[in-house]
Motif scaffolding. Structure first.
Motif, mmCIF file in Angstrom:
data_model
loop_
_atom_site.group_PDB
_atom_site.id
_atom_site.type_symbol
_atom_site.label_atom_id
_atom_site.label_comp_id
_atom_site.label_asym_id
_atom_site.label_seq_id
_atom_site.Cartn_x
_atom_site.Cartn_y
_atom_site.Cartn_z
ATOM 1 N N LEU A 157 0.738 -1.195 0.001
ATOM 2 C CA LEU A 157 -0.001 0.163 -0.088
ATOM 3 C C LEU A 157 0.633 1.267 0.084
ATOM 4 O O LEU A 157 0.561 2.257 -0.757
ATOM 5 N N ARG B 50 2.379 1.545 -3.492
ATOM 6 C CA ARG B 50 1.574 2.015 -4.599
ATOM 7 C C ARG B 50 1.201 3.592 -4.116
ATOM 8 O O ARG B 50 1.007 4.222 -5.432
ATOM 9 N N ARG B 51 1.185 3.865 -3.058
ATOM 10 C CA ARG B 51 0.673 5.529 -2.798
ATOM 11 C C ARG B 51 2.119 6.145 -3.248
ATOM 12 O O ARG B 51 1.829 7.307 -3.852
ATOM 13 N N GLY C 131 2.355 6.174 -7.173
ATOM 14 C CA GLY C 131 1.130 6.681 -7.917
ATOM 15 C C GLY C 131 0.847 8.132 -7.988
ATOM 16 O O GLY C 131 0.512 8.792 -8.917
ATOM 17 N N ARG C 132 1.632 8.831 -6.958
ATOM 18 C CA ARG C 132 1.491 10.264 -6.989
ATOM 19 C C ARG C 132 2.742 10.808 -7.948
ATOM 20 O O ARG C 132 4.121 10.713 -7.490
#
Length: 66
Positions: A55, A58-59, A62-63
């Motif tokens: 998690l 991905r965070r 992702g940005r």
């Protein structure tokens, strides 16, 4: 965040979570609060640590800056 930094942060977090969960497991076994079948370095420690690290990775990936 660059992919390398995100992967490094996720790996560090994985190790920290596994260490914390192992300490918690050892404490509960020592206090006889957990069943005897619960073992250190088992799925009960690795799965939550893997979920948390994925998690975070991905965070972080992702940005993308605009």
């Amino acid at each position: 965040m660059p992919d390398f930094v995100a992967a490094l942060a996720a790996a560090i977090l994985f190790c920290v979570v596994v260490l914390l969960l192992n300490a918690l497991t050892r404490l509960t076994l020592g206090l006889h609060l957990a069943p005897a079948d619960l073992a250190e370095n088992g799925l009960a420690q690795f799965v939550p640590a893997l979920v948390v690290s994925v998690l975070v990775w991905r965070r972080a990936v992702g940005r993308r800056p605009v």
